[in-house]
Design a protein around this motif. Structure first.
Motif, mmCIF file in Angstrom:
data_model
loop_
_atom_site.group_PDB
_atom_site.id
_atom_site.type_symbol
_atom_site.label_atom_id
_atom_site.label_comp_id
_atom_site.label_asym_id
_atom_site.label_seq_id
_atom_site.Cartn_x
_atom_site.Cartn_y
_atom_site.Cartn_z
ATOM 1 N N ILE A 13 0.844 -1.212 0.000
ATOM 2 C CA ILE A 13 0.000 0.000 0.000
ATOM 3 C C ILE A 13 0.875 1.258 0.000
ATOM 4 O O ILE A 13 0.605 2.222 -0.727
ATOM 5 C CB ILE A 13 -0.942 -0.009 1.228
ATOM 6 N N GLY A 14 1.944 1.226 0.819
ATOM 7 C CA GLY A 14 2.839 2.382 0.855
ATOM 8 C C GLY A 14 3.541 2.605 -0.473
ATOM 9 O O GLY A 14 3.672 3.751 -0.932
ATOM 10 N N ASP A 15 3.957 1.515 -1.114
ATOM 11 C CA ASP A 15 4.658 1.640 -2.395
ATOM 12 C C ASP A 15 3.744 2.135 -3.513
ATOM 13 O O ASP A 15 4.215 2.698 -4.503
ATOM 14 C CB ASP A 15 5.255 0.279 -2.797
ATOM 15 N N HIS A 16 2.439 1.894 -3.398
ATOM 16 C CA HIS A 16 1.487 2.250 -4.464
ATOM 17 C C HIS A 16 0.574 3.411 -4.061
ATOM 18 O O HIS A 16 -0.486 3.601 -4.670
ATOM 19 C CB HIS A 16 0.635 1.033 -4.835
ATOM 20 N N ALA A 17 0.969 4.195 -3.046
ATOM 21 C CA ALA A 17 0.104 5.276 -2.548
ATOM 22 C C ALA A 17 -0.237 6.285 -3.649
ATOM 23 O O ALA A 17 -1.397 6.699 -3.792
ATOM 24 C CB ALA A 17 0.781 5.980 -1.376
ATOM 25 N N GLY A 18 0.764 6.686 -4.431
ATOM 26 C CA GLY A 18 0.512 7.652 -5.493
ATOM 27 C C GLY A 18 -0.432 7.112 -6.549
ATOM 28 O O GLY A 18 -1.362 7.803 -6.990
ATOM 29 N N GLU A 19 -0.205 5.862 -6.949
ATOM 30 C CA GLU A 19 -1.062 5.239 -7.961
ATOM 31 C C GLU A 19 -2.482 5.049 -7.436
ATOM 32 O O GLU A 19 -3.455 5.267 -8.165
ATOM 33 C CB GLU A 19 -0.460 3.882 -8.350
ATOM 34 N N ILE A 185 -7.193 -6.052 -3.619
ATOM 35 C CA ILE A 185 -8.650 -6.224 -3.604
ATOM 36 C C ILE A 185 -9.250 -5.557 -2.377
ATOM 37 O O ILE A 185 -10.194 -4.759 -2.472
ATOM 38 C CB ILE A 185 -9.014 -7.724 -3.612
ATOM 39 N N ILE A 186 -8.685 -5.869 -1.202
ATOM 40 C CA ILE A 186 -9.205 -5.302 0.045
ATOM 41 C C ILE A 186 -9.021 -3.786 0.068
ATOM 42 O O ILE A 186 -9.908 -3.038 0.483
ATOM 43 C CB ILE A 186 -8.512 -5.960 1.250
ATOM 44 N N THR A 187 -7.870 -3.326 -0.410
ATOM 45 C CA THR A 187 -7.611 -1.876 -0.438
ATOM 46 C C THR A 187 -8.629 -1.151 -1.311
ATOM 47 O O THR A 187 -9.172 -0.100 -0.929
ATOM 48 C CB THR A 187 -6.191 -1.601 -0.974
ATOM 49 N N ALA A 188 -8.922 -1.720 -2.485
ATOM 50 C CA ALA A 188 -9.892 -1.091 -3.391
ATOM 51 C C ALA A 188 -11.285 -1.071 -2.773
ATOM 52 O O ALA A 188 -11.994 -0.054 -2.861
ATOM 53 C CB ALA A 188 -9.907 -1.847 -4.719
ATOM 54 N N ILE A 189 -11.686 -2.169 -2.155
ATOM 55 C CA ILE A 189 -13.021 -2.225 -1.538
ATOM 56 C C ILE A 189 -13.148 -1.183 -0.431
ATOM 57 O O ILE A 189 -14.156 -0.462 -0.343
ATOM 58 C CB ILE A 189 -13.294 -3.642 -0.988
#
Length: 221
Positions: A13-19, A185-189
Motif C-alpha cells: 500500500i505504501g509503495d502504491h500510494a501515489g497510484e 482487492i481489500i484496499t480497493a473495496i
C-alpha cells in the motif's frame, strides 16, 4: 494464495500510494459525473412530470426498464458506439440515476403545500419563477435524498466498468483476482466504501446548509 500470504501487505500500500490516489480520483470522477448529468436531466423532466401527470407513468416505466438491464450488458451495448472510453461507463450510470432522481423530484414538488403555491401566485410569481424560487427550494430535502442513493449506487457500480478497462479502483479488484493477491482487492473495496460514505456525508451537510428551516424544525423543542 499461499498459506503464508498475509491478508494485507502494508508495504504494498505504501509503495502504491501515489497510484492509488490517481485511481481514486478517476473512480470519483466516473462515479459522480453521472449523478450530476442525471440531476441535470431529472429536474426539468420531473417538473414536466409533476405539471403534466399523464407523462409521469410512461417516463417512470422507461426509466425502470433501463435500470433493470444488468450494468455489464449495458456497458457492452455502448462499447459499440463509444468504444473503450469513460463515456461507455458514464452514460449507462447516468441512465441508472434517472429511475431514482425523477421520482424524487416529482415527490419533492408534490410535497410543496398548496397554500404556499397559492400565496406565491397571489404575490405575482409566474409559473417558472414560482418553480425556481419557491417549489424547488422546498423540494430540496426530498431531491437530495434521491441524490444520496444515486451517488452511493453509482460509486459502487463504477468498479464493474473495469471489465471494459474503465473502472477506476475496480482495476485493483480484477488485478488482485488475476494474481491471487488479496491486498489490492481489500484496499480497493475499503477505498470505494470510504468514497461512498464521504460523498453521502457531504450531501447531508449540503442539505443542512441549503435547508436551514428543516434543521431548525428538527432542533425545536
Amino acid at each position: 494464495m499461499s498459506d503464508d500470504e498475509p491478508l494485507i501487505r502494508w508495504q504494498w500500500i505504501g509503495d502504491h500510494a501515489g497510484e492509488l490516489a490517481d485511481y481514486t480520483g478517476v473512480h470519483l470522477r466516473l462515479g459522480l459525473l453521472p449523478v450530476l448529468f442525471g440531476l441535470i436531466i431529472s429536474v426539468p423532466l420531473g417538473i414536466l412530470c409533476h405539471r403534466y401527470g399523464w407523462l409521469y407513468p410512461p417516463v417512470l416505466t422507461v426509466a425502470n426498464i433501463l435500470y433493470s438491464i444488468p450494468s455489464l450488458a449495458l456497458f457492452m451495448i455502448f462499447v459499440r458506439y463509444t468504444g473503450l472510453t469513460e463515456r461507455t461507463v458514464m452514460i449507462p450510470l447516468t441512465i441508472y440515476t434517472l429511475s431514482v432522481l425523477v421520482p424524487n423530484v416529482v415527490d419533492g414538488l408534490a410535497s410543496v403545500p398548496e397554500p404556499v403555491r397559492l400565496a406565491a401566485t397571489a404575490m405575482g410569481f409566474g409559473a417558472i419563477r414560482r418553480v425556481v424560487q419557491v417549489e424547488l427550494p422546498i423540494a430540496v430535502p426530498v431531491v437530495i435524498a434521491g441524490v444520496r442513493v444515486a451517488a452511493v449506487s453509482s460509486i459502487s457500480l463504477v468498479a464493474v466498468g473495469q471489465l471494459i478497462g474503465q473502472g477506476g479502483l475496480g482495476y485493483y479488484i480484477t488485478r488482485g483476482l488475476q494474481l491471487d493477491f488479496p491486498t489490492p482487492i481489500i484496499t480497493a473495496i475499503v477505498l470505494i466504501m470510504l468514497l461512498a460514505l464521504t460523498t453521502d456525508a457531504v450531501l447531508v451537510l449540503a442539505q443542512r446548509l441549503l435547508t436551514p428551516w428543516s434543521r431548525n424544525k428538527v432542533t425545536a423543542p
